[in-house]
Design a protein around this motif. Sequence first.
Motif, PDB file in Angstrom:
ATOM      1  N   LEU A 129     -30.698  35.275  43.606  1.00  0.00           N
ATOM      2  CA  LEU A 129     -30.712  33.985  44.282  1.00  0.00           C
ATOM      3  C   LEU A 129     -31.356  32.909  43.428  1.00  0.00           C
ATOM      4  O   LEU A 129     -30.913  31.755  43.407  1.00  0.00           O
ATOM      5  N   GLN A 130     -32.415  33.266  42.727  1.00  0.00           N
ATOM      6  CA  GLN A 130     -33.136  32.279  41.929  1.00  0.00           C
ATOM      7  C   GLN A 130     -32.355  31.849  40.693  1.00  0.00           C
ATOM      8  O   GLN A 130     -32.507  30.727  40.213  1.00  0.00           O
ATOM      9  N   ASP A 131     -31.504  32.759  40.171  1.00  0.00           N
ATOM     10  CA  ASP A 131     -30.775  32.458  38.937  1.00  0.00           C
ATOM     11  C   ASP A 131     -29.418  31.815  39.184  1.00  0.00           C
ATOM     12  O   ASP A 131     -28.674  31.564  38.228  1.00  0.00           O
ATOM     13  N   ASN A 132     -29.069  31.551  40.433  1.00  0.00           N
ATOM     14  CA  ASN A 132     -27.733  31.030  40.739  1.00  0.00           C
ATOM     15  C   ASN A 132     -27.822  29.654  41.390  1.00  0.00           C
ATOM     16  O   ASN A 132     -28.619  29.443  42.307  1.00  0.00           O
ATOM     17  N   ASP A 133     -26.995  28.724  40.901  1.00  0.00           N
ATOM     18  CA  ASP A 133     -26.983  27.366  41.458  1.00  0.00           C
ATOM     19  C   ASP A 133     -25.656  27.019  42.120  1.00  0.00           C
ATOM     20  O   ASP A 133     -25.387  25.851  42.411  1.00  0.00           O
ATOM     21  N   ASP A 134     -24.818  28.024  42.356  1.00  0.00           N
ATOM     22  CA  ASP A 134     -23.555  27.804  43.060  1.00  0.00           C
ATOM     23  C   ASP A 134     -23.846  27.816  44.558  1.00  0.00           C
ATOM     24  O   ASP A 134     -24.196  28.853  45.123  1.00  0.00           O
ATOM     25  N   ILE A 135     -23.687  26.669  45.202  1.00  0.00           N
ATOM     26  CA  ILE A 135     -24.080  26.543  46.604  1.00  0.00           C
ATOM     27  C   ILE A 135     -23.241  27.444  47.511  1.00  0.00           C
ATOM     28  O   ILE A 135     -23.734  27.960  48.518  1.00  0.00           O
ATOM     29  N   ASN A 136     -21.984  27.673  47.164  1.00  0.00           N
ATOM     30  CA  ASN A 136     -21.137  28.544  47.977  1.00  0.00           C
ATOM     31  C   ASN A 136     -21.594  29.993  47.879  1.00  0.00           C
ATOM     32  O   ASN A 136     -21.725  30.686  48.889  1.00  0.00           O
ATOM     33  N   PHE A 137     -21.854  30.444  46.648  1.00  0.00           N
ATOM     34  CA  PHE A 137     -22.352  31.806  46.459  1.00  0.00           C
ATOM     35  C   PHE A 137     -23.716  31.982  47.109  1.00  0.00           C
ATOM     36  O   PHE A 137     -23.976  32.974  47.795  1.00  0.00           O
ATOM     37  N   LEU A 138     -24.603  31.018  46.884  1.00  0.00           N
ATOM     38  CA  LEU A 138     -25.980  31.125  47.367  1.00  0.00           C
ATOM     39  C   LEU A 138     -26.047  31.196  48.888  1.00  0.00           C
ATOM     40  O   LEU A 138     -26.762  32.028  49.452  1.00  0.00           O
ATOM     41  N   THR A 139     -25.288  30.344  49.576  1.00  0.00           N
ATOM     42  CA  THR A 139     -25.337  30.340  51.051  1.00  0.00           C
ATOM     43  C   THR A 139     -24.790  31.644  51.626  1.00  0.00           C
ATOM     44  O   THR A 139     -25.328  32.170  52.605  1.00  0.00           O
ATOM     45  N   ASP A 140     -23.735  32.187  51.005  1.00  0.00           N
ATOM     46  CA  ASP A 140     -23.198  33.465  51.485  1.00  0.00           C
ATOM     47  C   ASP A 140     -24.178  34.603  51.239  1.00  0.00           C
ATOM     48  O   ASP A 140     -24.375  35.470  52.096  1.00  0.00           O
ATOM     49  N   ALA A 141     -24.817  34.590  50.063  1.00  0.00           N
ATOM     50  CA  ALA A 141     -25.768  35.655  49.730  1.00  0.00           C
ATOM     51  C   ALA A 141     -26.983  35.620  50.654  1.00  0.00           C
ATOM     52  O   ALA A 141     -27.454  36.660  51.122  1.00  0.00           O
ATOM     53  N   VAL A 142     -27.488  34.425  50.952  1.00  0.00           N
ATOM     54  CA  VAL A 142     -28.652  34.289  51.837  1.00  0.00           C
ATOM     55  C   VAL A 142     -28.289  34.730  53.252  1.00  0.00           C
ATOM     56  O   VAL A 142     -29.037  35.458  53.905  1.00  0.00           O
ATOM     57  N   THR A 143     -27.110  34.308  53.715  1.00  0.00           N
ATOM     58  CA  THR A 143     -26.669  34.669  55.067  1.00  0.00           C
ATOM     59  C   THR A 143     -26.560  36.181  55.228  1.00  0.00           C
ATOM     60  O   THR A 143     -26.885  36.733  56.285  1.00  0.00           O
ATOM     61  N   SER A 144     -26.144  36.865  54.177  1.00  0.00           N
ATOM     62  CA  SER A 144     -25.911  38.312  54.276  1.00  0.00           C
ATOM     63  C   SER A 144     -27.195  39.102  54.492  1.00  0.00           C
ATOM     64  O   SER A 144     -27.165  40.146  55.136  1.00  0.00           O
ATOM     65  N   PHE A 145     -28.346  38.623  53.953  1.00  0.00           N
ATOM     66  CA  PHE A 145     -29.565  39.424  54.119  1.00  0.00           C
ATOM     67  C   PHE A 145     -30.536  38.872  55.161  1.00  0.00           C
ATOM     68  O   PHE A 145     -31.481  39.557  55.549  1.00  0.00           O
ATOM     69  N   LEU A 146     -30.291  37.656  55.655  1.00  0.00           N
ATOM     70  CA  LEU A 146     -31.152  37.137  56.719  1.00  0.00           C
ATOM     71  C   LEU A 146     -30.899  37.905  58.022  1.00  0.00           C
ATOM     72  O   LEU A 146     -29.763  38.279  58.318  1.00  0.00           O
ATOM     73  N   PRO A 147     -31.940  38.140  58.849  1.00  0.00           N
ATOM     74  CA  PRO A 147     -31.759  38.882  60.108  1.00  0.00           C
ATOM     75  C   PRO A 147     -31.171  38.009  61.216  1.00  0.00           C
ATOM     76  O   PRO A 147     -31.810  37.737  62.228  1.00  0.00           O
ATOM     77  N   LEU A 148     -29.937  37.554  60.999  1.00  0.00           N
ATOM     78  CA  LEU A 148     -29.268  36.687  61.972  1.00  0.00           C
ATOM     79  C   LEU A 148     -28.379  37.530  62.885  1.00  0.00           C
ATOM     80  O   LEU A 148     -27.983  38.638  62.533  1.00  0.00           O
ATOM     81  N   THR A 149     -28.051  36.972  64.043  1.00  0.00           N
ATOM     82  CA  THR A 149     -27.157  37.671  64.970  1.00  0.00           C
ATOM     83  C   THR A 149     -25.733  37.683  64.409  1.00  0.00           C
ATOM     84  O   THR A 149     -25.375  36.856  63.559  1.00  0.00           O
ATOM     85  N   SER A 150     -24.918  38.596  64.920  1.00  0.00           N
ATOM     86  CA  SER A 150     -23.528  38.698  64.462  1.00  0.00           C
ATOM     87  C   SER A 150     -22.754  37.416  64.741  1.00  0.00           C
ATOM     88  O   SER A 150     -21.935  36.978  63.925  1.00  0.00           O
ATOM     89  N   SER A 151     -23.022  36.793  65.896  1.00  0.00           N
ATOM     90  CA  SER A 151     -22.309  35.555  66.243  1.00  0.00           C
ATOM     91  C   SER A 151     -22.650  34.430  65.277  1.00  0.00           C
ATOM     92  O   SER A 151     -21.786  33.631  64.895  1.00  0.00           O
ATOM     93  N   LYS A 152     -23.932  34.376  64.834  1.00  0.00           N
ATOM     94  CA  LYS A 152     -24.321  33.342  63.869  1.00  0.00           C
ATOM     95  C   LYS A 152     -23.676  33.596  62.512  1.00  0.00           C
ATOM     96  O   LYS A 152     -23.203  32.679  61.851  1.00  0.00           O
ATOM     97  N   LYS A 153     -23.674  34.855  62.104  1.00  0.00           N
ATOM     98  CA  LYS A 153     -23.053  35.186  60.820  1.00  0.00           C
ATOM     99  C   LYS A 153     -21.554  34.907  60.853  1.00  0.00           C
ATOM    100  O   LYS A 153     -20.964  34.502  59.846  1.00  0.00           O
TER     101      LYS A 153
END
Length: 355
Positions: free
Chosen positions: A144-168
């Motif tokens: 995450l720290q080495d990447n500045d692609d906003i599309n990649f970064l938002t998907d990567a963050v969403t995948s490991f955050l403890p969010l509900t299935s509906s939010k994901k």
Amino acid sequence: MLLKNLVILPHQEIKLELKDEISKNIIKISSKKFNERVLVVSPLKETNDTQVDDLPNVGVVAYIKNKIELNNGNLRVTLRGEKRVSILNYTSFSSEIIEALVSDVELPKLEEKEAFSILKKLKASLNKYIDINHNVSNSIVKTLQDNDDINFLTDAVTSFLPLTSSKKLNYMREVNGLKRAYALIQDINTEIELALLEEKIADNVQIRLEKEQQEFYLKEKLKEIEKQLGRKENSEFAEYEKKLNALKLEEKTHKKILDEIKKLKDSSNSPETIVIKNYLDWVLNLPWNTSSKENLNVKNVMNSLNKSHFGLKKVKDRVEEYIQLKTINPELSSPIICLVGPPGIGKTTISKISR
């Protein structure tokens, strides 16, 4: 492939164990006909009977990275999300399997300065979240720290955050990386607040437990010292018993209080100790077998009340009514007048003046 209560995002890997024949056939067809690619979608509504109208117009094409046939007949597969696609149309391949006509998602052009600013803010929130959540993998942090692609970064963050299935699911359907970033910053800050609150609660519980353990240790140490000195096990229990024996109580009442004292001895390190102590302190200080002569002179009582207490007309009227009834019928069994209200309004003084 239809996934319920589970969402796959681009660049995310998930492992599935497929039991039903339909899912197994989808994997076989995808391997032969679509170069190990399968379209993964999540229904918009959580129902047992999913219809085509319940399927979204955005999905994720996933690469079948690995598949193993297990001894129990199940198929274990590893899917890796590759990209979002727009679903133009769903068509039936068979009575049970659905194909879809898809096209690449057209990513909106982002204003450079705004994208840089929101990316910086997203990384700052992410670093703060990682600082208080030590279970985040170091490999994820570096990626995450080495990447500045906003599309990649938002998907990567969403995948490991403890969010509900509906939010994901909402994040999967949103093709604009900038909008995903704004929403993620809010969700990350919410997770940070929850984590800090949980940490505070855990600290308070730990402090309380340490205090209780220290108190238990000191009590046990005191018991041992008294034992070595030949003293009674605990003078506190002896004091309670002394107070009890000084009271002239019915056998049933005496036994009940004595049982509570014994219970206190057996629960010296229990949370119940405070409750029992409060009960004994209260019950042993009641005015057992103590009474006073009633003052039935209405004029004297009301004069005293009016001199010492201003207002309180309803209370005074009730006291006057009580005295009048007792005057008319002295044999009347005395009822109890209950005075209710916050501290400092005169309940105790009214009781003393009125009796």
